[in-house]
Design a protein around this motif. Structure first.
Motif, short mmCIF file in Angstrom:
data_model
loop_
_atom_site.label_atom_id
_atom_site.label_comp_id
_atom_site.label_asym_id
_atom_site.label_seq_id
_atom_site.Cartn_x
_atom_site.Cartn_y
_atom_site.Cartn_z
N SER A 53 0.84 -1.20 0.00
CA SER A 53 0.00 0.00 0.00
C SER A 53 0.87 1.25 0.00
CB SER A 53 -0.90 0.00 1.23
OG SER A 53 -1.57 1.24 1.36
N LEU A 54 0.59 2.17 -0.90
CA LEU A 54 1.36 3.42 -0.95
C LEU A 54 1.14 4.28 0.28
CD1 LEU A 54 1.08 4.29 -4.73
CD2 LEU A 54 3.21 4.17 -3.42
N ASP A 55 0.00 4.08 0.96
CA ASP A 55 -0.25 4.82 2.20
C ASP A 55 0.80 4.51 3.26
OD1 ASP A 55 -2.43 6.10 1.22
OD2 ASP A 55 -3.92 4.80 2.17
N SER A 71 7.62 15.74 3.21
CA SER A 71 7.30 14.52 3.94
C SER A 71 6.11 13.76 3.36
CB SER A 71 7.01 14.85 5.41
OG SER A 71 5.98 15.81 5.51
N ASN A 72 5.40 14.34 2.37
CA ASN A 72 4.32 13.63 1.69
C ASN A 72 4.78 13.02 0.36
OD1 ASN A 72 4.67 16.00 0.30
ND2 ASN A 72 2.50 16.57 0.24
N LEU A 124 3.48 8.02 -8.40
CA LEU A 124 2.28 7.22 -8.13
C LEU A 124 1.41 7.86 -7.05
CD1 LEU A 124 3.85 3.65 -8.31
CD2 LEU A 124 2.16 4.61 -9.88
N LYS A 125 2.04 8.40 -6.01
CA LYS A 125 1.28 9.08 -4.97
C LYS A 125 0.58 10.32 -5.55
CE LYS A 125 3.59 7.78 -0.60
NZ LYS A 125 2.50 7.73 0.39
N ASP A 130 -3.09 3.31 -5.46
CA ASP A 130 -3.29 2.65 -4.16
C ASP A 130 -2.08 1.83 -3.74
OD1 ASP A 130 -5.94 3.58 -3.76
OD2 ASP A 130 -6.69 2.04 -5.13
N SER A 131 -1.42 1.21 -4.72
CA SER A 131 -0.35 0.28 -4.36
C SER A 131 0.75 0.32 -5.40
CB SER A 131 -0.91 -1.14 -4.23
OG SER A 131 -1.42 -1.59 -5.47
N VAL A 132 1.85 -0.35 -5.09
CA VAL A 132 3.00 -0.41 -5.98
C VAL A 132 3.69 -1.76 -5.78
CG1 VAL A 132 4.52 0.68 -4.27
CG2 VAL A 132 5.13 0.76 -6.69
N PRO A 133 4.19 -2.41 -6.86
CA PRO A 133 4.96 -3.63 -6.68
C PRO A 133 6.31 -3.30 -6.04
CG PRO A 133 4.95 -2.99 -8.99
CD PRO A 133 4.02 -2.06 -8.29
N ALA A 134 6.77 -4.15 -5.14
CA ALA A 134 8.02 -3.85 -4.43
C ALA A 134 8.72 -5.13 -4.02
CB ALA A 134 7.72 -3.00 -3.19
#
Length: 648
Positions: A53-55, A71-72, A124-125, A130-134
């Motif tokens: 989750s990118l959050d 910071s964001n 992406l943010k 919502d998400s990113v492969p990592a």
């Protein structure tokens, strides 16, 4: 186009940067290397490729480019710089074909810090992904007694079992509750279909919750809120709901979610005295011509001292209000399925008021109250709060203090037996108040505690072995009980002499609540509360608790009892006054003043003169576990919470 996007992203970054400076906060990305050292880490685990989750991507692993971002994760360097050009090119790639190359991150305490791919995260943010492969490497912290550390290791176990990394709770036990709701044992398997079903249900709730919660106004996670939702509606029902139904049902349960968030910093303030109800010319709540009242019991009154005392109260209501009320009893509702069906039928039969008489009945009572908001439901339990169900209990510890005084004054050697049943909140206060009363008049007093609901327990045999002749036993008898072993009694061989009986006078409570409703003041009382929660905890001054003494008492002791009753009623005397000692040391180091009602409700210790301990769930007989699992002093969740509170 991409340059325009960079400028917009840069403005977002600069806004966050300035806001941080104005609050004297660090304005750049957090750096993991500056947050922890090697000595904080127990080891590393390569988790491989995951969608994260990118959050929860919150910072960078090393200092490097951290000052290029606020910071964001929004950029703050000049748009015409090399960095700005690379960000813009990456933006073009995302628009044309999407970003598919995985980033590389460290995971620490369920937050992610970027090793490679800061700009990809930033882009992406910016676009609201919502998400990113990592590629994820987990840094395991050393185990500590800190709350977040304990929660994290619960998360690690859940992640290992399910492969799900996006669920996070702020309280201990959240993952076990989720397992219970979705039907997963701690060592059970979790298939791809299971994972897909949970993902789908979670996404529907997450979307509805974030829309309802606005700008994260509640200090809990979406998953904390989902547990409240699942407690009411169940996992299968959530899976079957459309998005509109999730939103509608979220509205219904929202007050409970808000309350769960407030409980972290909220003290339960019970209503200690009744307020006289006055009939209103124009009442806020419409009152039916005849009030239809249900009393729901887990046993038959003939077989339970607790239920018999409540049924006497019910009969008192019928006697006082006659043709203005009709009461019905529903007995043997001793499991959730039967109770749920019973409450459903009660609602269908258009009852106005329901009294559920045991703490284990609260979860099903809450579900019914949310489903049928016109139904007034009260549950007999202590130290719990809901916004849909009012709870009530009685301050029995006041009567136990007096029976302790009687026992201490009559027992020459100071050795007194005490039989308790369920190790739940309220019971410990009763035991300790009895001990304080005995010590009040007899400095040699020792209270020998036995639990009737512990496997293999035989209090009578134990007291005989110890040579104990004064015993505090169950509070009263039932119609089918011929024994004289109740209340406070002395025994000489097989001869028993009853001395005093603590008495629940539930008639007083039920009459006052029914009068409140008949006068149209039900909602009015609720409107006067800051939080939409009402807990009644009445005692001797309200007439809900009393002590009945036999003529076997010496005249001087009887006079002392009457004096103490008056002093307790007017608030002059409290059992828990001054410096207090538990089996583990001082619990209140103050010679003046007394414990607050909240401290008494949450009492989870035994006085230093008590010989015995509080049993755990595993030590109890089967039929006691449901009650204790819900409101027990020594449940695993409460023990963990106590450790955490002690540390804090």
């Amino acid at each position: 186009m991409s340059l325009n996007d960079y400028v917009k992203a840069q403005k977002l970054g600069e806004k966050r940067y300035q806001a941080a400076l104005s609050k004297n906060e660090y304005p750049y990305l957090p750096v993991l290397d500056e947050l922890i050292t090697n000595s904080d880490i127990a080891g590393e685990v390569n988790l491989g490729l995951q969608h994260i989750s990118l959050d929860r991507v919150v910072g960078t692993a090393t200092k490097g480019r951290t000052t290029a971002f606020a910071s964001n994760f929004m950029p703050i360097l000049d748009a015409n710089s090399e960095f700005g050009n690379k960000w813009s090119s990456l933006c073009d790639s995302h628009i044309e074909e999407g970003i598919h190359d995985p980033i590389k991150v460290y995971e620490y305490m369920n937050k992610f810090y970027v090793i490679e791919g800061n700009k990809r995260v930033s882009v992406l943010k910016y676009f609201g992904a919502d998400s990113v492969p990592a590629m994820v490497i987990r840094k395991l912290p050393k185990r500590t007694d800190e709350l977040e550390n304990k929660i994290y290791y619960e998360f690690v176990d859940f992640h290992k079992q399910t492969g799900i990394n996006y669920i996070w709770f702020t309280q201990l036990g959240g993952y076990d509750k989720l397992r219970e709701y979705i039907g997963l044992t701690p060592d059970g398997g979790f298939t791809d279909d299971d994972r897909m079903n949970l993902n789908s249900a979670h996404l529907a709730f997450d979307t509805a919750y974030r829309q309802k919660n606005g700008s994260d106004s509640l200090p809990i996670t979406v998953d904390d809120a989902m547990l409240v939702f699942l407690n009411v509606y169940g996992y299968k029902a959530l899976q079957d709901m459309s998005y509109d139904e999730v939103k509608e049902n979220l509205d219904k349960v929202w007050d409970e979610i808000v309350l769960s968030a407030q409980k972290k910093n909220m003290t339960i303030v019970p209503k200690l005295e009744p307020v006289e109800s006055k009939k209103k010319l124009f009442s806020i709540t419409p009152v039916p011509k005849k009030l239809k009242i249900a009393f729901v019991y887990d046993k038959e009154p003939e077989n339970s001292v607790w239920i018999y005392s409540h049924d006497l109260g019910r009969m008192g209501v019928e006697g006082k209000f006659k043709d203005r009320v009709e009461t019905h009893t529903f007995s043997n509702m001793d499991d959730n399925t039967k109770l749920a069906e019973c409450l459903e039928q009660i609602a269908q039969d258009k009852f106005d008021v329901v009294f559920t008489t045991g703490p284990e009945m609260l979860p099903e009572s809450l579900k019914a109250a949310i489903k049928y908001p016109e139904l007034k439901i009260l549950n007999c339990s202590l130290n719990v709060s809901t916004s849909h169900v009012r709870t009530y209990y009685a301050r029995m510890y006041e009567a136990k203090f007096i029976t302790g005084i009687i026992a201490g004054s009559l027992c020459e050697d100071g050795r007194i037996g005490y039989v308790a049943d369920y190790p739940i909140y309220g019971t410990t206060a009763n035991i300790n108040a009895f001990a304080m009363g005995a010590k009040f008049v007899n400095p040699r007093a020792k209270i020998y505690l036995e639990w009737s609901k512990v496997k293999g327990s035989d209090p009578k045999k134990r007291f005989k072995e110890l040579g104990i002749s004064y015993v505090s036993d169950k509070d009263m008898i039932t119609p089918l009980t011929a024994s004289r072993e109740f209340g406070l009694y002395s025994c000489d061989g097989n001869e028993i002499s009853n001395l005093a009986m603590p008495f629940y006078n539930w008639r007083v409570f039920y009459e006052k609540i029914v009068q409140l409703i008949l006068d149209g003041n039900w909602k009015l009382e609720e409107k006067n509360e800051k939080v939409k929660v009402l807990n009644y905890w009445w005692g001797m001054s309200a007439g809900v608790i009393d002590v009945i003494c036999s003529n076997h008492l010496p005249v001087g002791t009887a006079r002392l009892v009457n004096l103490m009753k008056r002093l307790i009623k007017d608030g002059t005397v409290s059992p828990f006054y001054g410096k207090l000692y538990s089996q583990n040391g001082v619990v209140r180091d103050d010679e003046d003043g007394e414990m607050s009602p909240e401290e008494i409700m949450k009492m989870d210790w035994l006085a230093d003169i008590v010989v015995g301990s509080i049993p755990t769930l595993d030590e109890l007989v089967e039929d006691a576990r449901d009650v204790v699992a819900f409101q027990g002093v020594n449940t695993p969740e409460n023990l963990e919470l106590k450790k955490t509170t002690d540390i804090v």
